[in-house]
Write an enzyme that holds these catalytic residues in place. Structure first.
Site, PDB file in Angstrom:
ATOM      1  N   ASP A  10      30.715  21.728 -30.444  1.00  0.00           N
ATOM      2  CA  ASP A  10      30.935  20.328 -30.197  1.00  0.00           C
ATOM      3  C   ASP A  10      31.095  19.562 -31.733  1.00  0.00           C
ATOM      4  O   ASP A  10      30.384  18.745 -31.942  1.00  0.00           O
ATOM      5  CB  ASP A  10      30.141  19.468 -29.486  1.00  0.00           C
ATOM      6  CG  ASP A  10      28.565  19.237 -29.687  1.00  0.00           C
ATOM      7  OD1 ASP A  10      28.150  18.335 -29.473  1.00  0.00           O
ATOM      8  OD2 ASP A  10      28.330  20.193 -30.545  1.00  0.00           O
ATOM      9  N   HIS A 240      19.813  22.252 -37.329  1.00  0.00           N
ATOM     10  CA  HIS A 240      20.135  22.717 -35.984  1.00  0.00           C
ATOM     11  C   HIS A 240      21.043  23.784 -35.562  1.00  0.00           C
ATOM     12  O   HIS A 240      20.572  25.151 -35.593  1.00  0.00           O
ATOM     13  CB  HIS A 240      20.402  21.593 -34.814  1.00  0.00           C
ATOM     14  CG  HIS A 240      19.476  20.464 -34.978  1.00  0.00           C
ATOM     15  ND1 HIS A 240      18.144  20.472 -34.405  1.00  0.00           N
ATOM     16  CD2 HIS A 240      19.397  19.267 -35.055  1.00  0.00           C
ATOM     17  CE1 HIS A 240      17.559  19.205 -34.413  1.00  0.00           C
ATOM     18  NE2 HIS A 240      18.266  18.490 -34.665  1.00  0.00           N
TER      19      HIS A 240
HETATM   20  O1  RIB Z   1      19.990  18.495 -30.799  1.00  0.00           O
HETATM   21  C1  RIB Z   1      20.875  19.039 -31.660  1.00  0.00           C
HETATM   22  C2  RIB Z   1      22.210  19.408 -30.867  1.00  0.00           C
HETATM   23  O2  RIB Z   1      22.920  18.259 -30.369  1.00  0.00           O
HETATM   24  C3  RIB Z   1      23.205  20.061 -32.288  1.00  0.00           C
HETATM   25  O3  RIB Z   1      23.988  21.123 -31.400  1.00  0.00           O
HETATM   26  C4  RIB Z   1      23.970  18.922 -32.529  1.00  0.00           C
HETATM   27  O4  RIB Z   1      25.279  19.276 -33.027  1.00  0.00           O
HETATM   28  C5  RIB Z   1      24.309  18.232 -31.168  1.00  0.00           C
HETATM   29  O5  RIB Z   1      24.896  18.928 -30.348  1.00  0.00           O
HETATM   30 CA    CA Z   2      26.179  20.800 -31.918  1.00  0.00          CA
END
Ligand code: RIB
Ligand code: CA
Length: 321
Positions: A10, A240
């Site tokens: 995303d 992340h």
């Molecule tokens: O919590 C972090 C996640 O949420 C990552 O994938 C960031 O891109 C959002 O999608």
């Molecule tokens: Ca993400």
């Protein structure tokens, strides 16, 4: 031998760091990107995915996916974190490529079935496409090599609510389907990503030495750092999504605990991932016959960042090698 992967994404600022890393690495044969709502609308995340593939100068199919969660109402897009365009205001107006004429769910099913036992799914957004694929093709799990997902929190609070990490919170029913299917899952959650700190200095180094992709990441992440500074009170951001891809190449940088994981799907704790270590007995029903989950409890954050920077400084591998 390069690992065959499909990245379900995303984009999203940290997704962009992850996608650039995967597309240039000889460790991966990226069979495609499948897009999902989350950091922005699926129209916007698909546009951003096409832009990232073009910027990476790679021939990589992009299949558009789900626009809404399987059961709950979609939450508002986190524009304060990733910007209105999901890319910190740096998404290009137009993109050169176009999506393939196949829904993301069908692309996942067809691709896994074309390479039985060889494809790793790497979801780094809400798990809706993966849940829909399991619903449409219950045999998918046993034909998938493994799932390495960014999401969840086993021993830490969430980042959207005290209970829930964003990707799980966005579609807890899909997540519960993923954690109850018959396959190997790596849960790269906040327990690990909170050990991995990306600083503006590191991104400036990427901009100096990472070519056009490094410069784009610096421009696009300015708002992301601003949110972490002004709202979260941190002078860095948690790395992340790239950590999920780096796990595939350097699992030695992460500490894992074999577990079963269940997802709370309603109430104030919706999106909470509850992990039961395999070593832990419980008389409670509902923990048996679930996905075999390696929960990442920690990471060598410095080494993860160092690995990423050196990968981005290196000459990209020849496409598809
Ligand atoms: O919590 C972090 C996640 O949420 C990552 O994938 C960031 O891109 C959002 O999608
Ligand atoms: Ca993400």
């Amino acid at each position: 031998m390069a690992e065959k992967i499909i990245i379900d994404t995303d984009p999203g600022i940290d997704d962009a760091f992850a996608i650039f890393y995967a597309l240039r690495s000889a460790a991966f044969d990226v069979l495609g990107l499948t897009t999902v709502y989350g950091n922005a609308s699926v129209e916007q995340t698909t546009h951003n995915a096409l832009a990232l593939v073009a910027a990476a100068d790679r021939a990589c199919p992009v299949a558009r996916g789900a626009s809404d969660p399987m059961e709950i109402e979609r939450r508002a897009y986190p524009t304060m974190v990733h910007g209105e365009d999901g890319m910190g205001g740096c998404a290009p107006e137009t993109v050169s490529g176009s999506v393939i004429d196949q829904h993301a769910v069908d692309f996942i099913i067809e691709t896994v079935r074309a390479h039985p036992g060889e494809v790793t799914l790497v979801p780094i957004g809400p798990l809706t496409n993966i849940g829909l694929a399991l619903q449409k093709d219950p045999g998918l799990a046993s034909l998938t090599k493994r799932v390495v997902l960014m999401g969840g929190a086993a021993q830490l609070n969430g980042n959207v609510t005290p209970a829930a990490e964003a990707n799980i919170y966005d579609d807890p029913h899909a997540a519960e389907m993923v954690f109850s299917a018959d396959w190997e899952v790596v849960m790269l959650g906040l327990d690990a990503t909170h050990d991995v700190h990306l600083t503006e200095n590191t991104v400036a180094e990427l901009a100096r030495e990472g070519g056009a992709q490094g410069r784009f990441l610096q421009q696009a992440s300015a708002q992301y750092f601003g949110f972490h500074r002004d709202v979260v009170g941190l002078d860095f951001c948690h790395f992340h999504d790239p950590s999920a891809l780096i796990y595939c190449v350097r699992p030695d940088l992460f500490t894992v605990q074999p577990s079963s994981v269940r997802v709370v799907t309603d109430g104030f704790a919706a999106g909470k991932t509850v992990a039961k270590p395999d070593s832990r007995f419980t008389g409670q029903a509902g923990w048996e016959k679930r996905a075999r989950v390696s929960v990442c409890l920690a990471a060598d954050g410095y080494a993860v960042i160092e690995h990423y920077v050196s990968a981005m400084q290196a000459k990209p591998s020849a496409a598809g090698t």
